[in-house]
Scaffold this motif. Sequence first.
Motif, PDB file in Angstrom:
ATOM      1  N   SER A  24      61.715  50.905  46.455  1.00 25.65           N
ATOM      2  CA  SER A  24      60.380  50.994  45.858  1.00 25.65           C
ATOM      3  C   SER A  24      59.899  52.448  45.854  1.00 25.65           C
ATOM      4  O   SER A  24      60.224  53.230  46.740  1.00 25.65           O
ATOM      5  CB  SER A  24      59.384  50.144  46.650  1.00 25.65           C
ATOM      6  OG  SER A  24      59.700  48.775  46.581  1.00 25.65           O
ATOM      7  N   GLU A 208      55.020  51.044  44.025  1.00 25.30           N
ATOM      8  CA  GLU A 208      54.625  49.946  44.893  1.00 25.30           C
ATOM      9  C   GLU A 208      53.344  50.298  45.651  1.00 25.30           C
ATOM     10  O   GLU A 208      52.452  49.464  45.798  1.00 25.30           O
ATOM     11  CB  GLU A 208      55.746  49.656  45.907  1.00 25.30           C
ATOM     12  CG  GLU A 208      55.426  48.568  46.911  1.00 25.30           C
ATOM     13  CD  GLU A 208      55.492  47.165  46.336  1.00 25.30           C
ATOM     14  OE1 GLU A 208      54.837  46.270  46.900  1.00 25.30           O
ATOM     15  OE2 GLU A 208      56.188  46.974  45.320  1.00 25.30           O
ATOM     16  N   LYS A 209      53.268  51.546  46.118  1.00 26.65           N
ATOM     17  CA  LYS A 209      52.137  51.977  46.928  1.00 26.65           C
ATOM     18  C   LYS A 209      51.696  53.389  46.553  1.00 26.65           C
ATOM     19  O   LYS A 209      52.499  54.209  46.110  1.00 26.65           O
ATOM     20  CB  LYS A 209      52.496  51.955  48.421  1.00 26.65           C
ATOM     21  CG  LYS A 209      52.637  50.557  49.012  1.00 26.65           C
ATOM     22  CD  LYS A 209      53.016  50.641  50.483  1.00 26.65           C
ATOM     23  CE  LYS A 209      53.090  49.259  51.117  1.00 26.65           C
ATOM     24  NZ  LYS A 209      51.769  48.640  51.279  1.00 26.65           N
ATOM     25  N   LYS A 267      50.574  48.144  43.367  1.00 22.01           N
ATOM     26  CA  LYS A 267      50.316  46.955  44.189  1.00 22.01           C
ATOM     27  C   LYS A 267      49.224  47.191  45.229  1.00 22.01           C
ATOM     28  O   LYS A 267      48.314  46.379  45.377  1.00 22.01           O
ATOM     29  CB  LYS A 267      51.609  46.517  44.907  1.00 22.01           C
ATOM     30  CG  LYS A 267      52.798  46.272  43.973  1.00 22.01           C
ATOM     31  CD  LYS A 267      52.535  45.163  42.985  1.00 22.01           C
ATOM     32  CE  LYS A 267      53.788  44.830  42.188  1.00 22.01           C
ATOM     33  NZ  LYS A 267      54.341  45.962  41.424  1.00 22.01           N
ATOM     34  N   LYS A 268      49.320  48.273  45.988  1.00 18.08           N
ATOM     35  CA  LYS A 268      48.344  48.566  47.027  1.00 18.08           C
ATOM     36  C   LYS A 268      48.107  50.067  47.105  1.00 18.08           C
ATOM     37  O   LYS A 268      49.000  50.864  46.841  1.00 18.08           O
ATOM     38  CB  LYS A 268      48.818  48.066  48.399  1.00 18.08           C
ATOM     39  CG  LYS A 268      48.569  46.597  48.671  1.00 18.08           C
ATOM     40  CD  LYS A 268      48.867  46.282  50.131  1.00 18.08           C
ATOM     41  CE  LYS A 268      48.587  44.822  50.447  1.00 18.08           C
ATOM     42  NZ  LYS A 268      48.815  44.516  51.890  1.00 18.08           N
ATOM     43  N   LYS A 296      43.620  45.046  44.737  1.00 21.51           N
ATOM     44  CA  LYS A 296      42.990  44.530  43.524  1.00 21.51           C
ATOM     45  C   LYS A 296      42.033  43.386  43.847  1.00 21.51           C
ATOM     46  O   LYS A 296      40.910  43.320  43.339  1.00 21.51           O
ATOM     47  CB  LYS A 296      44.065  44.060  42.529  1.00 21.51           C
ATOM     48  CG  LYS A 296      43.518  43.896  41.111  1.00 21.51           C
ATOM     49  CD  LYS A 296      44.642  43.813  40.096  1.00 21.51           C
ATOM     50  CE  LYS A 296      44.076  43.840  38.688  1.00 21.51           C
ATOM     51  NZ  LYS A 296      45.146  43.791  37.658  1.00 21.51           N
TER      52      LYS A 296
END
Length: 303
Positions: A24, A208-209, A267-268, A296
């Motif tokens: 990721s 991903e982050k 995602k975060k 989110k």
Amino acid sequence: MIDSVQKASVLIEALPYLQKFAKSTVVIKYGGNAMLNEEIKMGVIKDIIFLKASGLRPVIVHGGGPEITKMLSQFGKETSFVSGLRVTDEETAGIAEMVLLGQTNREIVNLLNIYGDNGKAVGLSGKDGSLILAEKKLAKTTENGVTKEVDVGYVGEVVKINTGLLNILLDNDYIPVIAPSGVGKDGKTYNINADYVAGEIAVALNAEKLAFLTDVEGIYRDYSDKSTFVSTMSLAEAQDMIKKGNIEGGMIPKVEACIKALAGGVKKTHILDGRKPHSLLLEIFTSSGIGTEVVKYRRYIYE
């Protein structure tokens, strides 16, 4: 023996996260005191190397605000900010680029490369390979519910991220280290707040982050009351706090970048205290984490 067992327990706790996040992309905005204190700096560098050795693909976007301010002072120039954005005339823009590329970027790349094969780092500016296309940005200020725009000079905002060069580097096991400058259609160089650059790059790479290493523990609902610390915040709550003026100064670009990144598919997002040892690893590889995560949708109610 007890220490050895504890260390093994830490590794076991990290295992599901190592498996989940393998391959990721993680975009890290590196700035603040984490760049100034030598001990903390080396800790952050080692954490980034650990991420890469663990199979993740780190991308570093660095700031350099304190160093730029120091250099401007040596040139006899005062520093002022509007909504977290540095007011930048032409001379300031040149000094900022000199510091970011000639000093900060090279130092981070050198430190990462010291660690050998797992630390293959390449320094970039937003102008390399037309990585960051930019246009002039106006700062927004809100007083008594009224928002107005202010011209802060040679400050830009991202129009487009060209990911071709970044993907080539990532696919060939390199760590991109990016200074936050971009080029406009007019050929002018624009300094861009590194928080915004990190957010845009995270979206463009479908990361991903997105993690911000900063000088505070995270977000508070009331910064004068430590009991109001927020460990998890939804995108809607973050928007509401900015609208109400509960988030101020240099935290504004970070939270706005989190909002943009989440809306764009990241995602975060995480706002971490870079002064704490291994804050990056604790947030990614443990169940408790530290700092404030902006997601989110928030799935539980604050106590």
